[in-house]
Scaffold this active site. Structure first.
Site, PDB file in Angstrom:
ATOM      1  N   GLN A 199       0.832  -1.200   0.000  1.00 33.33           N
ATOM      2  CA  GLN A 199       0.000   0.000   0.000  1.00 33.33           C
ATOM      3  C   GLN A 199       0.869   1.253   0.000  1.00 33.33           C
ATOM      4  O   GLN A 199       1.687   1.455   0.895  1.00 33.33           O
ATOM      5  CB  GLN A 199      -0.940   0.050   1.203  1.00 33.33           C
ATOM      6  N   TYR A 221      -6.048  11.196   3.638  1.00 33.50           N
ATOM      7  CA  TYR A 221      -4.637  11.315   3.290  1.00 33.50           C
ATOM      8  C   TYR A 221      -4.494  12.039   1.947  1.00 33.50           C
ATOM      9  O   TYR A 221      -5.474  12.461   1.346  1.00 33.50           O
ATOM     10  CB  TYR A 221      -3.983   9.930   3.303  1.00 33.50           C
ATOM     11  N   GLY A 245      -9.912  -6.029   8.878  1.00 36.51           N
ATOM     12  CA  GLY A 245      -8.838  -5.294   9.514  1.00 36.51           C
ATOM     13  C   GLY A 245      -8.477  -5.838  10.875  1.00 36.51           C
ATOM     14  O   GLY A 245      -7.678  -6.758  11.010  1.00 36.51           O
ATOM     15  N   ARG A 246      -9.095  -5.279  11.921  1.00 44.93           N
ATOM     16  CA  ARG A 246      -8.691  -5.626  13.285  1.00 44.93           C
ATOM     17  C   ARG A 246      -8.828  -7.110  13.599  1.00 44.93           C
ATOM     18  O   ARG A 246      -8.065  -7.647  14.420  1.00 44.93           O
ATOM     19  CB  ARG A 246      -9.477  -4.779  14.289  1.00 44.93           C
TER      20      ARG A 246
END
Length: 367
Positions: A95, A174, A317-318
Protein backbone atom coordinates in the site's frame (compact mmCIF):
# COMPACT_ATOMS: atom_id res chain seq x y z
CA UNK A 1 -22.89 -20.03 -4.29
CA UNK A 2 -19.95 -17.71 -3.65
CA UNK A 3 -18.42 -17.99 -0.19
CA UNK A 4 -15.20 -17.06 1.62
CA UNK A 5 -13.66 -20.27 0.24
CA UNK A 6 -14.39 -19.49 -3.41
CA UNK A 7 -11.23 -18.63 -5.40
CA UNK A 8 -11.14 -15.25 -7.14
CA UNK A 9 -9.43 -14.31 -10.39
CA UNK A 10 -7.77 -10.93 -9.83
CA UNK A 11 -6.20 -9.86 -13.10
CA UNK A 12 -3.47 -12.46 -13.79
CA UNK A 13 -3.56 -13.70 -10.18
CA UNK A 14 -5.78 -16.47 -8.85
CA UNK A 15 -6.58 -15.76 -5.20
CA UNK A 16 -7.21 -18.92 -3.19
CA UNK A 17 -10.11 -17.36 -1.29
CA UNK A 18 -12.07 -14.12 -0.88
CA UNK A 19 -10.72 -13.10 2.51
CA UNK A 20 -8.50 -10.01 2.16
CA UNK A 21 -6.16 -8.78 4.88
CA UNK A 22 -6.60 -5.04 5.26
CA UNK A 23 -3.76 -2.55 5.54
CA UNK A 24 -3.08 -2.20 9.26
CA UNK A 25 -0.71 0.42 10.62
CA UNK A 26 1.37 -1.31 13.32
CA UNK A 27 4.24 1.20 13.68
CA UNK A 28 6.89 -1.43 14.41
CA UNK A 29 9.81 -0.77 12.07
CA UNK A 30 10.84 1.78 9.45
CA UNK A 31 12.81 -0.94 7.71
CA UNK A 32 10.99 -4.28 7.68
CA UNK A 33 12.94 -6.92 9.59
CA UNK A 34 12.54 -10.50 10.89
CA UNK A 35 9.52 -9.53 13.00
CA UNK A 36 7.67 -8.25 9.91
CA UNK A 37 8.63 -11.39 7.98
CA UNK A 38 7.05 -13.49 10.73
CA UNK A 39 3.96 -11.26 11.04
CA UNK A 40 3.03 -11.34 7.35
CA UNK A 41 3.98 -14.99 6.90
CA UNK A 42 1.58 -15.94 9.70
CA UNK A 43 -1.25 -14.41 7.67
CA UNK A 44 -0.58 -16.00 4.28
CA UNK A 45 -3.86 -17.89 4.49
CA UNK A 46 -5.51 -14.71 3.18
CA UNK A 47 -6.48 -14.62 -0.45
CA UNK A 48 -4.53 -11.37 -0.63
CA UNK A 49 -2.46 -9.46 1.93
CA UNK A 50 -2.45 -5.67 1.72
CA UNK A 51 0.54 -4.31 3.62
CA UNK A 52 0.34 -1.58 6.21
CA UNK A 53 0.48 1.94 4.76
CA UNK A 54 4.01 2.38 3.41
CA UNK A 55 5.45 5.87 3.02
CA UNK A 56 6.61 7.02 -0.39
CA UNK A 57 9.09 9.57 1.00
CA UNK A 58 10.85 10.21 4.34
CA UNK A 59 8.47 13.06 5.15
CA UNK A 60 4.73 12.82 5.30
CA UNK A 61 4.75 10.61 8.39
CA UNK A 62 2.25 10.33 11.22
CA UNK A 63 4.10 7.54 13.00
CA UNK A 64 7.71 7.45 14.13
CA UNK A 65 8.20 3.81 13.04
CA UNK A 66 5.95 3.47 10.01
CA UNK A 67 7.71 1.62 7.18
CA UNK A 68 8.67 3.19 3.89
CA UNK A 69 9.63 2.16 0.37
CA UNK A 70 11.92 5.10 -0.41
CA UNK A 71 15.33 3.56 0.37
CA UNK A 72 17.34 0.60 -0.86
CA UNK A 73 17.45 -0.76 2.69
CA UNK A 74 13.67 -0.74 2.85
CA UNK A 75 13.39 -2.47 -0.52
CA UNK A 76 15.72 -5.20 0.74
CA UNK A 77 13.69 -5.55 3.94
CA UNK A 78 10.41 -5.81 2.08
CA UNK A 79 11.91 -8.35 -0.35
CA UNK A 80 12.46 -10.74 2.55
CA UNK A 81 8.82 -10.29 3.56
CA UNK A 82 7.59 -10.87 0.00
CA UNK A 83 9.80 -13.90 -0.56
CA UNK A 84 8.51 -15.55 2.61
CA UNK A 85 4.88 -14.79 1.73
CA UNK A 86 5.39 -16.30 -1.73
CA UNK A 87 7.15 -19.34 -0.26
CA UNK A 88 4.00 -19.93 1.81
CA UNK A 89 1.66 -19.69 -1.20
CA UNK A 90 0.52 -16.15 -0.39
CA UNK A 91 -0.12 -13.03 -2.45
CA UNK A 92 0.80 -9.54 -1.27
CA UNK A 93 0.29 -5.95 -2.50
CA UNK A 94 2.15 -2.94 -1.08
CA UNK A 95 0.00 0.00 0.00
CA UNK A 96 1.44 3.34 -1.18
CA UNK A 97 0.94 6.07 1.42
CA UNK A 98 1.42 9.81 1.82
CA UNK A 99 -0.63 11.59 4.47
CA UNK A 100 -0.13 15.22 3.45
CA UNK A 101 -1.64 17.80 5.76
CA UNK A 102 -2.38 15.44 8.68
CA UNK A 103 1.26 14.47 9.23
CA UNK A 104 2.79 14.48 12.70
CA UNK A 105 4.11 18.06 13.17
CA UNK A 106 7.33 16.86 14.82
CA UNK A 107 8.24 14.30 12.17
CA UNK A 108 8.69 16.63 9.22
CA UNK A 109 12.44 17.28 9.50
CA UNK A 110 11.77 21.00 9.80
CA UNK A 111 9.80 21.13 6.57
CA UNK A 112 6.12 22.09 6.37
CA UNK A 113 3.25 19.70 5.83
CA UNK A 114 1.84 19.78 2.32
CA UNK A 115 -1.66 19.61 0.86
CA UNK A 116 -3.59 20.68 -2.23
CA UNK A 117 -4.52 23.93 -0.43
CA UNK A 118 -3.26 25.78 2.64
CA UNK A 119 -6.19 24.63 4.76
CA UNK A 120 -5.64 22.91 8.10
CA UNK A 121 -7.75 19.93 9.04
CA UNK A 122 -9.91 20.54 12.09
CA UNK A 123 -9.26 18.53 15.22
CA UNK A 124 -6.05 16.61 15.49
CA UNK A 125 -4.72 14.19 18.03
CA UNK A 126 -1.49 12.26 17.67
CA UNK A 127 -0.88 9.11 19.65
CA UNK A 128 2.73 10.09 20.25
CA UNK A 129 1.98 13.60 21.54
CA UNK A 130 0.20 14.42 24.76
CA UNK A 131 -3.12 16.25 24.62
CA UNK A 132 -4.68 17.47 21.39
CA UNK A 133 -2.07 19.68 19.68
CA UNK A 134 -4.16 20.05 16.54
CA UNK A 135 -3.25 19.73 12.89
CA UNK A 136 -0.95 22.36 11.43
CA UNK A 137 -1.69 24.54 8.42
CA UNK A 138 -0.03 22.97 5.37
CA UNK A 139 1.71 24.60 2.45
CA UNK A 140 -0.15 24.30 -0.84
CA UNK A 141 1.63 21.99 -3.27
CA UNK A 142 2.99 24.01 -6.16
CA UNK A 143 3.39 21.15 -8.63
CA UNK A 144 1.30 18.01 -7.95
CA UNK A 145 3.20 16.17 -10.70
CA UNK A 146 6.19 16.05 -8.32
CA UNK A 147 4.14 13.83 -6.01
CA UNK A 148 2.79 11.77 -8.89
CA UNK A 149 6.43 11.00 -9.72
CA UNK A 150 7.11 10.02 -6.09
CA UNK A 151 4.27 7.51 -6.21
CA UNK A 152 5.59 6.07 -9.46
CA UNK A 153 9.10 5.72 -8.03
CA UNK A 154 7.64 4.00 -4.97
CA UNK A 155 5.82 1.56 -7.27
CA UNK A 156 9.07 0.86 -9.09
CA UNK A 157 10.75 0.06 -5.78
CA UNK A 158 7.81 -2.17 -4.81
CA UNK A 159 8.29 -4.08 -8.04
CA UNK A 160 12.01 -4.45 -7.24
CA UNK A 161 11.00 -5.99 -3.92
CA UNK A 162 8.83 -8.53 -5.74
CA UNK A 163 5.34 -7.46 -4.70
CA UNK A 164 2.42 -8.87 -6.68
CA UNK A 165 0.99 -5.39 -7.08
CA UNK A 166 0.33 -2.08 -5.34
CA UNK A 167 -2.62 -0.48 -3.55
CA UNK A 168 -3.06 3.30 -3.64
CA UNK A 169 -4.23 4.62 -0.27
CA UNK A 170 -6.78 7.13 -1.50
CA UNK A 171 -8.89 7.18 1.67
CA UNK A 172 -9.06 8.39 5.28
CA UNK A 173 -8.15 11.99 4.57
CA UNK A 174 -4.64 11.31 3.29
CA UNK A 175 -3.01 13.19 0.42
CA UNK A 176 -4.95 11.87 -2.64
CA UNK A 177 -8.20 12.07 -0.68
CA UNK A 178 -7.38 15.68 0.22
CA UNK A 179 -7.30 16.48 -3.51
CA UNK A 180 -10.69 14.81 -4.06
CA UNK A 181 -12.57 16.53 -1.23
CA UNK A 182 -13.72 20.08 -2.02
CA UNK A 183 -13.37 21.16 1.62
CA UNK A 184 -9.62 20.49 1.61
CA UNK A 185 -9.00 21.32 -2.05
CA UNK A 186 -9.94 24.85 -3.05
CA UNK A 187 -7.50 25.22 -5.93
CA UNK A 188 -8.49 27.18 -9.02
CA UNK A 189 -6.11 25.48 -11.45
CA UNK A 190 -6.51 22.16 -13.30
CA UNK A 191 -6.19 20.27 -9.98
CA UNK A 192 -9.24 21.82 -8.28
CA UNK A 193 -12.80 22.97 -8.75
CA UNK A 194 -14.84 20.43 -10.71
CA UNK A 195 -15.05 16.76 -9.80
CA UNK A 196 -12.95 16.00 -12.88
CA UNK A 197 -10.19 18.36 -11.75
CA UNK A 198 -10.23 17.20 -8.11
CA UNK A 199 -9.92 13.57 -9.21
CA UNK A 200 -7.06 14.37 -11.61
CA UNK A 201 -4.33 13.76 -8.99
CA UNK A 202 -5.65 10.29 -8.15
CA UNK A 203 -6.07 9.28 -11.76
CA UNK A 204 -2.61 10.57 -12.71
CA UNK A 205 -1.11 8.39 -9.97
CA UNK A 206 -3.11 5.37 -11.10
CA UNK A 207 -1.99 5.88 -14.69
CA UNK A 208 1.69 6.17 -13.71
CA UNK A 209 1.83 3.22 -11.32
CA UNK A 210 -0.07 1.16 -13.90
CA UNK A 211 2.85 1.74 -16.26
CA UNK A 212 5.04 0.02 -13.68
CA UNK A 213 2.90 -2.98 -12.70
CA UNK A 214 0.23 -3.12 -15.36
CA UNK A 215 -3.29 -1.88 -14.62
CA UNK A 216 -4.44 -5.37 -13.56
CA UNK A 217 -1.98 -5.42 -10.65
CA UNK A 218 -3.08 -2.05 -9.25
CA UNK A 219 -5.79 -1.48 -6.65
CA UNK A 220 -7.15 1.52 -4.77
CA UNK A 221 -8.76 2.20 -1.40
CA UNK A 222 -11.59 4.75 -1.19
CA UNK A 223 -13.67 6.07 1.73
CA UNK A 224 -16.49 8.10 0.14
CA UNK A 225 -18.34 8.68 3.42
CA UNK A 226 -15.41 10.62 4.84
CA UNK A 227 -15.30 11.50 8.51
CA UNK A 228 -11.76 10.49 9.39
CA UNK A 229 -9.14 13.28 9.43
CA UNK A 230 -11.78 15.98 8.82
CA UNK A 231 -12.99 14.71 5.47
CA UNK A 232 -16.55 15.17 4.30
CA UNK A 233 -18.43 16.83 1.46
CA UNK A 234 -22.16 17.28 1.07
CA UNK A 235 -24.02 14.15 0.01
CA UNK A 236 -24.59 15.65 -3.46
CA UNK A 237 -20.91 16.48 -3.97
CA UNK A 238 -19.85 13.12 -2.55
CA UNK A 239 -22.02 11.16 -4.96
CA UNK A 240 -21.09 13.32 -7.95
CA UNK A 241 -17.35 13.10 -7.21
CA UNK A 242 -17.17 9.38 -6.53
CA UNK A 243 -19.52 8.52 -9.40
CA UNK A 244 -17.03 10.20 -11.71
CA UNK A 245 -13.92 8.74 -10.05
CA UNK A 246 -15.18 5.16 -9.89
CA UNK A 247 -16.34 5.27 -13.50
CA UNK A 248 -12.87 6.43 -14.57
CA UNK A 249 -11.13 3.76 -12.47
CA UNK A 250 -13.30 0.99 -13.91
CA UNK A 251 -12.57 2.26 -17.42
CA UNK A 252 -8.87 1.73 -16.64
CA UNK A 253 -9.56 -1.91 -15.73
CA UNK A 254 -7.54 -1.81 -12.54
CA UNK A 255 -7.51 -4.98 -10.42
CA UNK A 256 -9.90 -3.84 -7.70
CA UNK A 257 -11.58 -0.91 -6.01
CA UNK A 258 -11.73 -1.26 -2.23
CA UNK A 259 -14.46 0.86 -0.63
CA UNK A 260 -14.89 1.36 3.09
CA UNK A 261 -18.23 1.76 4.80
CA UNK A 262 -19.00 4.73 7.02
CA UNK A 263 -17.38 4.18 10.42
CA UNK A 264 -18.80 6.50 13.13
CA UNK A 265 -15.93 5.67 15.48
CA UNK A 266 -13.57 7.31 12.98
CA UNK A 267 -15.66 10.48 12.70
CA UNK A 268 -15.19 12.44 15.95
CA UNK A 269 -15.95 15.77 14.24
CA UNK A 270 -19.19 14.41 12.72
CA UNK A 271 -18.03 15.40 9.26
CA UNK A 272 -18.96 12.28 7.35
CA UNK A 273 -21.93 11.42 5.17
CA UNK A 274 -23.03 7.80 5.49
CA UNK A 275 -23.08 6.60 1.89
CA UNK A 276 -24.21 3.11 0.89
CA UNK A 277 -21.05 1.72 -0.73
CA UNK A 278 -23.01 -0.90 -2.67
CA UNK A 279 -24.61 1.82 -4.81
CA UNK A 280 -21.49 1.38 -7.01
CA UNK A 281 -21.82 -2.39 -7.44
CA UNK A 282 -23.44 -2.03 -10.85
CA UNK A 283 -20.44 0.00 -12.03
CA UNK A 284 -17.82 -2.22 -10.40
CA UNK A 285 -19.46 -5.38 -11.69
CA UNK A 286 -16.43 -7.65 -11.37
CA UNK A 287 -15.95 -8.22 -15.09
CA UNK A 288 -12.46 -6.73 -15.01
CA UNK A 289 -12.28 -4.65 -11.84
CA UNK A 290 -13.29 -6.39 -8.61
CA UNK A 291 -15.23 -4.83 -5.75
CA UNK A 292 -13.66 -5.21 -2.29
CA UNK A 293 -15.88 -4.21 0.66
CA UNK A 294 -14.20 -2.99 3.85
CA UNK A 295 -14.80 -1.64 7.38
CA UNK A 296 -16.17 -3.45 10.42
CA UNK A 297 -17.29 -6.64 8.70
CA UNK A 298 -17.80 -9.77 10.75
CA UNK A 299 -18.26 -13.35 9.58
CA UNK A 300 -22.04 -13.03 9.24
CA UNK A 301 -21.98 -9.70 7.36
CA UNK A 302 -19.24 -10.87 5.02
CA UNK A 303 -20.99 -14.15 4.25
CA UNK A 304 -24.22 -12.31 3.40
CA UNK A 305 -22.52 -9.78 1.12
CA UNK A 306 -20.70 -12.50 -0.83
CA UNK A 307 -23.79 -14.69 -1.07
CA UNK A 308 -25.86 -11.81 -2.46
CA UNK A 309 -23.13 -10.83 -4.93
CA UNK A 310 -22.78 -7.33 -3.52
CA UNK A 311 -18.97 -7.58 -3.48
CA UNK A 312 -16.30 -9.89 -4.85
CA UNK A 313 -14.27 -10.11 -1.63
CA UNK A 314 -14.35 -8.88 1.97
CA UNK A 315 -11.50 -6.94 3.58
CA UNK A 316 -10.90 -7.56 7.28
CA UNK A 317 -8.84 -5.29 9.51
CA UNK A 318 -8.69 -5.63 13.28
CA UNK A 319 -9.90 -9.23 13.21
CA UNK A 320 -6.64 -10.03 11.38
CA UNK A 321 -4.64 -8.75 14.35
CA UNK A 322 -5.93 -11.35 16.80
CA UNK A 323 -6.54 -14.09 14.21
CA UNK A 324 -3.46 -14.79 12.08
CA UNK A 325 -5.41 -17.68 10.53
CA UNK A 326 -8.58 -15.61 10.00
CA UNK A 327 -9.26 -16.93 6.49
CA UNK A 328 -9.19 -20.54 7.68
CA UNK A 329 -11.43 -19.71 10.66
CA UNK A 330 -13.99 -18.00 8.42
CA UNK A 331 -13.96 -20.79 5.86
CA UNK A 332 -14.28 -23.50 8.53
CA UNK A 333 -16.81 -21.45 10.55
CA UNK A 334 -14.54 -21.69 13.58
CA UNK A 335 -14.85 -19.36 16.53
CA UNK A 336 -12.91 -16.12 16.13
CA UNK A 337 -10.49 -14.83 18.75
CA UNK A 338 -11.76 -11.50 20.07
CA UNK A 339 -9.29 -11.33 22.95
CA UNK A 340 -6.98 -8.58 21.76
CA UNK A 341 -5.38 -5.62 23.52
CA UNK A 342 -5.74 -2.27 21.71
CA UNK A 343 -2.77 -0.93 23.69
CA UNK A 344 -0.50 -3.18 21.62
CA UNK A 345 -1.93 -2.23 18.22
CA UNK A 346 0.72 0.44 17.57
CA UNK A 347 4.43 0.23 18.29
CA UNK A 348 6.27 -2.16 20.55
CA UNK A 349 7.62 -5.66 20.06
CA UNK A 350 6.23 -9.09 19.26
CA UNK A 351 3.65 -8.70 22.03
CA UNK A 352 0.27 -8.13 20.43
CA UNK A 353 1.88 -8.56 17.02
CA UNK A 354 3.12 -12.07 16.31
CA UNK A 355 2.10 -13.84 19.53
CA UNK A 356 -1.59 -14.43 18.75
CA UNK A 357 -2.46 -18.15 18.41
CA UNK A 358 -4.10 -19.92 15.51
CA UNK A 359 -7.32 -21.82 16.13
CA UNK A 360 -5.38 -25.06 16.21
CA UNK A 361 -2.94 -23.68 18.76
CA UNK A 362 -5.79 -22.39 20.92
CA UNK A 363 -7.45 -25.77 21.02
CA UNK A 364 -4.48 -28.12 21.04
CA UNK A 365 -4.25 -30.57 23.92
CA UNK A 366 -0.92 -30.95 25.68
CA UNK A 367 -0.26 -34.57 26.54
Amino acid sequence: MVSFATPLQLGPLLLKNRVIMSSLTRDRNRVPGPLQVEYYTQRTGAGLILTEGTLIEPLGAEWSNAPGIYSDEQVAGWKKVVDSVHNHNGRIFLQLWHIGRVAHPLLQDGRPNVAPSAIAAKGGKFRQLEGTPGFVTPVAIEDPEHYVALYKRAAERAKEAGFDGVDLHNANGYLPHQFIDNTSNQRTDQWGGSAENRCRFTLRIIDEISKVFGNDRVGIKLSPSGGYNDMGMTEKDTIETFDYLIKELVARRIAYIQITRYWPERDPMKRGTAVDIFRWRNVINGEHTKFFANAEFNAEDGTKVLKEGLADAIVFGRLYIANPDLAQRLINKDELNSNFNPKTFYGGSAVGYTDYPTYEQQHSTII
